[in-house]
Design a protein around this motif. Structure first.
Motif, PDB file in Angstrom:
ATOM      1  N   ILE A 193       9.343  -0.046  -5.553  1.00 10.41           N
ATOM      2  CA  ILE A 193       8.301   0.893  -5.147  1.00 10.41           C
ATOM      3  C   ILE A 193       7.330   0.152  -4.238  1.00 10.41           C
ATOM      4  O   ILE A 193       6.791  -0.888  -4.608  1.00 10.41           O
ATOM      5  CB  ILE A 193       7.557   1.491  -6.354  1.00 10.41           C
ATOM      6  CG1 ILE A 193       8.515   2.338  -7.193  1.00 10.41           C
ATOM      7  CG2 ILE A 193       6.369   2.333  -5.886  1.00 10.41           C
ATOM      8  CD1 ILE A 193       7.892   2.918  -8.449  1.00 10.41           C
ATOM      9  N   ALA A 194       7.144   0.669  -3.033  1.00  5.81           N
ATOM     10  CA  ALA A 194       6.271   0.023  -2.058  1.00  5.81           C
ATOM     11  C   ALA A 194       5.064   0.906  -1.783  1.00  5.81           C
ATOM     12  O   ALA A 194       5.225   2.093  -1.473  1.00  5.81           O
ATOM     13  CB  ALA A 194       7.029  -0.232  -0.756  1.00  5.81           C
ATOM     14  N   PRO A 195       3.846   0.364  -1.897  1.00  2.88           N
ATOM     15  CA  PRO A 195       2.658   1.122  -1.492  1.00  2.88           C
ATOM     16  C   PRO A 195       2.613   1.252   0.023  1.00  2.88           C
ATOM     17  O   PRO A 195       3.220   0.447   0.738  1.00  2.88           O
ATOM     18  CB  PRO A 195       1.496   0.271  -2.024  1.00  2.88           C
ATOM     19  CG  PRO A 195       2.046  -1.124  -2.054  1.00  2.88           C
ATOM     20  CD  PRO A 195       3.513  -0.985  -2.368  1.00  2.88           C
ATOM     21  N   LEU A 196       1.911   2.247   0.528  1.00  9.36           N
ATOM     22  CA  LEU A 196       1.787   2.458   1.962  1.00  9.36           C
ATOM     23  C   LEU A 196       0.359   2.181   2.406  1.00  9.36           C
ATOM     24  O   LEU A 196      -0.592   2.635   1.760  1.00  9.36           O
ATOM     25  CB  LEU A 196       2.171   3.893   2.346  1.00  9.36           C
ATOM     26  CG  LEU A 196       3.645   4.158   2.667  1.00  9.36           C
ATOM     27  CD1 LEU A 196       4.519   3.915   1.444  1.00  9.36           C
ATOM     28  CD2 LEU A 196       3.843   5.572   3.189  1.00  9.36           C
ATOM     29  N   ARG A 197       0.238   1.443   3.498  1.00 11.21           N
ATOM     30  CA  ARG A 197      -1.091   1.165   4.038  1.00 11.21           C
ATOM     31  C   ARG A 197      -1.009   0.955   5.538  1.00 11.21           C
ATOM     32  O   ARG A 197       0.031   0.590   6.085  1.00 11.21           O
ATOM     33  CB  ARG A 197      -1.718  -0.065   3.391  1.00 11.21           C
ATOM     34  CG  ARG A 197      -0.992  -1.388   3.671  1.00 11.21           C
ATOM     35  CD  ARG A 197      -1.965  -2.565   3.622  1.00 11.21           C
ATOM     36  NE  ARG A 197      -2.602  -2.723   2.345  1.00 11.21           N
ATOM     37  CZ  ARG A 197      -2.151  -3.498   1.354  1.00 11.21           C
ATOM     38  NH1 ARG A 197      -1.052  -4.187   1.511  1.00 11.21           N
ATOM     39  NH2 ARG A 197      -2.812  -3.598   0.229  1.00 11.21           N
TER      40      ARG A 197
END
Length: 304
Positions: A179-183
């Motif tokens: 799971i990768a956060p988005l920024r």
């Protein structure tokens, strides 16, 4: 979207690990030295005419006298962290969701990428080869991969695809899941004396626009040309222009990635009005030659 028809260009999927491997092999073939697993790396006096780089390898401290230092060490690297806070300005937007992604030894559901805006959230179907697929679904930031066994992922992905793609999707056990956060993140400037930031050390984009590695390559391109001009032509003009030139392209890619993310994801505060705006935007992009050409131009990568 006909990328080639609109731009005369196509997209190449060149995995980052493959790029790294090719560069390592090329460097080895050229007889050049690379130091791996160095510890306590520290850029020193990069704001003077005699920058240095120290590191520890196998318990021994080494120091390199440098002409220049290229900080290509990623978002969490030491290069940007070594800069005095007063000398750098950062801009950031953190998105309220992440991407749950899996890699599977299954043939791609389509030879084209599929982007899906669904009431349940975003989904993306992409590929790594003719036999290996990469799929993503939007998920809450506080989810954990333990909550997403393979069966649940495949069921959720099918819900977010059109019926034809859902029916043709071949499932199988995942070989990688995360799971990768988005920024979105940009640091300015990208030059500090004789140290330069490049790639993720200077900027991060959400993966929606597929611009992360593309931007790193353009930074390296600008920096390589600047060094060549400095040594071959004894001119520092390109070095002096590096930050402004790189940032001009960076911000355009940040805008494109933000726009793609805004158009395709379910935002918690968008409501029904926001959802209708997204549908109108998608309808415009798909059915307007001008809008499709704009997406295509940015997707294949703006000129260096």
């Amino acid at each position: 979207i006909d990328l080639h028809g609109a731009t005369g260009k196509t997209v190449m999927i060149y995995g980052q690990t493959e790029v790294t491997l090719d560069l390592m092999n090329a460097r080895r073939a050229a007889g050049l030295t690379s130091v791996y697993e160095a510890e306590h790396v520290n850029p020193i006096d990069f704001d003077t005419d005699r920058p240095r780089l120290s590191y520890v390898k196998d318990g021994v401290t080494h120091e390199i006298d440098c002409d220049f230092i290229a900080g290509c060490d990623g978002f969490h690297g030491i290069s940007r962290a070594s800069i005095k806070p007063a000398a750098i300005e950062t801009f950031e937007r953190v998105y309220p969701f992440g991407w749950l992604g899996i890699l599977a030894e299954t043939p791609p559901v389509s030879h084209e990428l599929i982007y899906s805006n669904h009431a349940r959230g975003f989904a993306l179907c992409t590929m790594r080869s003719t036999k290996r697929s990469r799929y993503y679904v939007q998920c809450p930031l506080d989810d954990h991969i333990d909550q997403w066994p393979d069966d649940r992922f495949w069921d959720e992905l099918k819900r977010r695809l059109d019926q034809k793609a859902a029916d043709e999707l071949i499932t199988g056990p995942s070989i990688e899941k995360s799971i990768a956060p988005l920024r979105s993140f940009v640091a300015e400037p990208m030059r500090f004396g004789r140290m330069f930031l490049a790639g993720d050390a200077a900027h991060i984009v959400p993966p929606t626009g597929a611009k992360g590695l593309n931007l790193a390559a353009s930074d390296a391109h600008y920096l390589a040309l600047a060094f060549r001009e400095y040594y071959d032509e004894k001119s520092s003009a390109a070095i002096d222009a590096y930050s402004a030139k790189a940032l001009s392209r960076v911000w355009k890619a940040v805008r494109f990635s933000w726009w793609m993310t805004s158009m395709l994801h379910k935002f918690p505060d968008n409501g029904d009005f926001g959802a209708r705006i997204q549908l109108a935007e998608l309808d415009y992009v798909v059915n307007s030659k001008a809008a499709a050409a704009s997406l295509a131009e940015n997707y294949v990568g703006l000129p260096y």
